[in-house]
Motif scaffolding. Structure first.
Motif, PDB file in Angstrom:
ATOM      1  N   ALA B 128       0.726  -1.100  -0.006  1.00  0.00           N
ATOM      2  CA  ALA B 128       0.193   0.180  -0.012  1.00  0.00           C
ATOM      3  C   ALA B 128       0.917   1.240  -0.081  1.00  0.00           C
ATOM      4  N   ILE B 129       0.236   2.262  -0.283  1.00  0.00           N
ATOM      5  CA  ILE B 129       0.997   3.472  -0.422  1.00  0.00           C
ATOM      6  C   ILE B 129       0.236   4.566   0.467  1.00  0.00           C
ATOM      7  N   THR B 130       0.712   5.137   1.537  1.00  0.00           N
ATOM      8  CA  THR B 130       0.269   6.283   2.215  1.00  0.00           C
ATOM      9  C   THR B 130       0.913   7.445   2.438  1.00  0.00           C
ATOM     10  N   ASP B 131       0.400   8.555   2.941  1.00  0.00           N
ATOM     11  CA  ASP B 131       1.001   9.660   3.407  1.00  0.00           C
ATOM     12  C   ASP B 131       1.844   9.475   4.783  1.00  0.00           C
ATOM     13  N   PHE B 132       3.191   9.366   4.876  1.00  0.00           N
ATOM     14  CA  PHE B 132       3.552   8.879   6.255  1.00  0.00           C
ATOM     15  C   PHE B 132       3.578  10.074   7.252  1.00  0.00           C
ATOM     16  N   SER B 133       3.200  11.283   6.844  1.00  0.00           N
ATOM     17  CA  SER B 133       3.173  12.230   7.646  1.00  0.00           C
ATOM     18  C   SER B 133       1.823  12.300   8.644  1.00  0.00           C
ATOM     19  N   LYS B 134       0.776  11.583   8.172  1.00  0.00           N
ATOM     20  CA  LYS B 134      -0.507  11.604   8.474  1.00  0.00           C
ATOM     21  C   LYS B 134      -0.806  10.338   9.462  1.00  0.00           C
ATOM     22  N   THR B 135       0.211   9.544   9.616  1.00  0.00           N
ATOM     23  CA  THR B 135      -0.079   8.114  10.436  1.00  0.00           C
ATOM     24  C   THR B 135       0.409   8.493  11.913  1.00  0.00           C
ATOM     25  N   ARG B 136      -0.188   7.794  12.976  1.00  0.00           N
ATOM     26  CA  ARG B 136      -0.043   7.750  14.112  1.00  0.00           C
ATOM     27  C   ARG B 136       0.331   6.080  14.399  1.00  0.00           C
ATOM     28  N   LEU B 137       1.752   5.882  14.781  1.00  0.00           N
ATOM     29  CA  LEU B 137       2.035   4.404  14.926  1.00  0.00           C
ATOM     30  C   LEU B 137       1.810   3.917  16.274  1.00  0.00           C
ATOM     31  N   GLN B 138       1.667   2.767  16.494  1.00  0.00           N
ATOM     32  CA  GLN B 138       1.351   2.043  17.846  1.00  0.00           C
ATOM     33  C   GLN B 138       1.764   0.836  18.068  1.00  0.00           C
ATOM     34  N   THR B 139       2.569   0.246  19.261  1.00  0.00           N
ATOM     35  CA  THR B 139       3.088  -0.991  19.507  1.00  0.00           C
ATOM     36  C   THR B 139       2.038  -1.850  20.123  1.00  0.00           C
ATOM     37  N   ASP B 140       2.369  -3.267  20.599  1.00  0.00           N
ATOM     38  CA  ASP B 140       1.646  -4.108  21.223  1.00  0.00           C
ATOM     39  C   ASP B 140       2.508  -5.022  22.246  1.00  0.00           C
ATOM     40  N   PHE B 141       1.948  -5.820  22.501  1.00  0.00           N
ATOM     41  CA  PHE B 141       2.623  -6.692  23.672  1.00  0.00           C
ATOM     42  C   PHE B 141       3.921  -7.250  22.986  1.00  0.00           C
ATOM     43  N   ILE B 142       3.812  -7.782  21.795  1.00  0.00           N
ATOM     44  CA  ILE B 142       5.078  -8.553  21.378  1.00  0.00           C
ATOM     45  C   ILE B 142       5.645  -7.587  20.332  1.00  0.00           C
ATOM     46  N   THR B 143       5.174  -6.151  19.932  1.00  0.00           N
ATOM     47  CA  THR B 143       5.765  -5.463  18.989  1.00  0.00           C
ATOM     48  C   THR B 143       6.517  -4.284  19.829  1.00  0.00           C
ATOM     49  N   GLU B 144       7.671  -3.896  20.031  1.00  0.00           N
ATOM     50  CA  GLU B 144       8.404  -3.199  20.763  1.00  0.00           C
ATOM     51  C   GLU B 144       8.474  -1.794  20.156  1.00  0.00           C
ATOM     52  N   ALA B 145       8.511  -1.948  18.841  1.00  0.00           N
ATOM     53  CA  ALA B 145       9.005  -0.559  17.906  1.00  0.00           C
ATOM     54  C   ALA B 145       8.271  -0.744  16.595  1.00  0.00           C
ATOM     55  N   CYS B 146       7.475   0.473  16.164  1.00  0.00           N
ATOM     56  CA  CYS B 146       6.893   0.601  14.863  1.00  0.00           C
ATOM     57  C   CYS B 146       7.595   1.918  14.110  1.00  0.00           C
TER      58      CYS B 146
END
Lengths: 258, 258
Positions: B128-146
């Motif tokens: 997919a292609i998106t505008d990276f300036s408009k995203t808000r990333l989030q992690t979870d229990f097994i994902t320490e970084a995004c």
């Protein structure tokens, strides 16, 4: 797999050496003399035709699985196969209309609730183009017929295979603008009219008669040979061949034909 | 899935509501101001970064599974996703190097030989292609970084994800010649320079400065507006917008841009 014995073993023990839940399906297009056809098979006790396909072995690459399945069902070996899409809608095989357990029973094969084959599957679609005049088709225990159908006159297809054929056509036609998928469909030396007719048939539309060969030449895919073919009084068109080096490069990296 | 409890249940009971052996992986490209980035995640106790992905529910379409996984891991919803390839080489996850059982133990999760997760998988790739300036990333229990990484400066990736990224790029660039994948990356009214820069960045190469917009206009994808933008003395380029009707048609049926 060819014999009843092999299919019985596949049903009883296949889960040990095949990956459950995943299959491949193949849209094999055939070109010859400006005709475009599609290869279909007909299973015993099923009215509709379908694309050839099957399961993937646990130690097998997807492409090898596709080649093995096509060879098993049709005798065609080593086609240049390209993935086009993977199909996984939960209702792609309508189990309310197609009772796989009953079909196994009707076909004289082992069958029980919970067998690994009676399961939702996700199917990886491959397409290929070959010269249909050069193939020798063969059937097996569960396949009662295998035949080439004119692309504009296909019978109703089983499962989601109508959609698969549409998607395969769409991808094949898009790829024609980027990959030189003609080598096996033309004689080694050919006229511009011949390659023009090939592309028109595969794309299903008219191409500009003077522009199109110019583009192929500009991309250096074709070599003009110092030879002509005599096809009548005052008619002896130049012969061309693919530039093998450029062809291999374009196959790997893609090109922009338009 | 977000919490430790949800992941524990997934490991214990996931085979009941997910399809074993099949996953999806997503190459999310981000464009903004002539920069192209890729979204990567880092799992706990694994050194390398990887593409976001996960399993498919038994009653779920592939596309919905991809959207759910991306949203779960990154908070991004409803991306325009396209399949690019399915990966199934038996050694795509090198279990001799990556011991999944040990990883589950190290991460404090249930783990035993024969668990449904410790298995060869076939993975369907989406991009997919998106505008990276408009995203808000989030992690979870097994994902320490995004995080977003510059496409020309990616860290080493886990499993076969380097190959996946190459294939995703290749398909995305081929699709750019056939599908109008720009709507979300540009303001509603834009200059020819802006769309030119978008395509150059996504394709990773220079495009003819006068020819390229002419082609877009000839395809009737763009509408010239009766408006200009003032960007300095004697500089007020015309504004354009996408023709929504033609855009929708081209997205469905494809076009030939070159």
């Amino acid at each position: 797999m060819q014999t009843e014995e092999e299919f019985r073993d596949f049903i009883l023990n296949g889960h040990l050496y095949y990956i459950p839940h995943v299959t491949i399906d193949c849209a094999i297009f055939g070109y010859h003399a400006q005709q475009l056809k599609l290869l279909l098979i007909k299973h015993r006790n099923i009215d509709n035709w379908s694309l050839p396909g099957g399961y993937i072995k646990r130690a097998e690459k997807l492409l090898d699985a596709a080649n093995r399945n096509i060879k098993d069902r049709t005798g065609i070996d080593n086609l240049f196969l390209q993935q086009f899409k993977t199909f996984g809608d939960p209702d792609r095989i309508q189990f309310d209309k197609f009772d796989k357990k009953k079909w196994l029973e009707d076909t004289g094969l082992p069958s029980w609730e919970g067998n690994w084959l009676i399961n939702q599957t996700i199917s990886v679609g491959f397409y290929a183009i070959t010269d249909f005049s050069k193939t020798r088709l063969q059937t097996d225990f569960i396949t009662e017929a295998c035949a080439w159908f004119d692309i504009n006159n296909l019978p109703p297809l089983e499962y989601d295979h109508d959609e698969m054929v549409q998607e395969a056509m769409h991808t094949m036609r898009l790829h024609l603008y980027h990959y030189p998928i003609g080598l096996n469909m033309l004689p080694e030396k050919f006229t511009l009219s011949e390659i023009h007719a090939l592309y028109e048939t595969l794309l299903g539309k008219k191409l500009d008669v003077s522009n199109f060969p110019k583009k192929l030449l500009a991309l250096r895919l074709l070599k003009k040979l110092d030879e002509k073919r005599s096809i009548g009084a005052h008619r002896s068109p130049h012969l061309y061949s693919f530039d093998k080096e450029m062809y291999a490069l374009a196959l790997k990296e893609g090109l922009v034909l338009s």
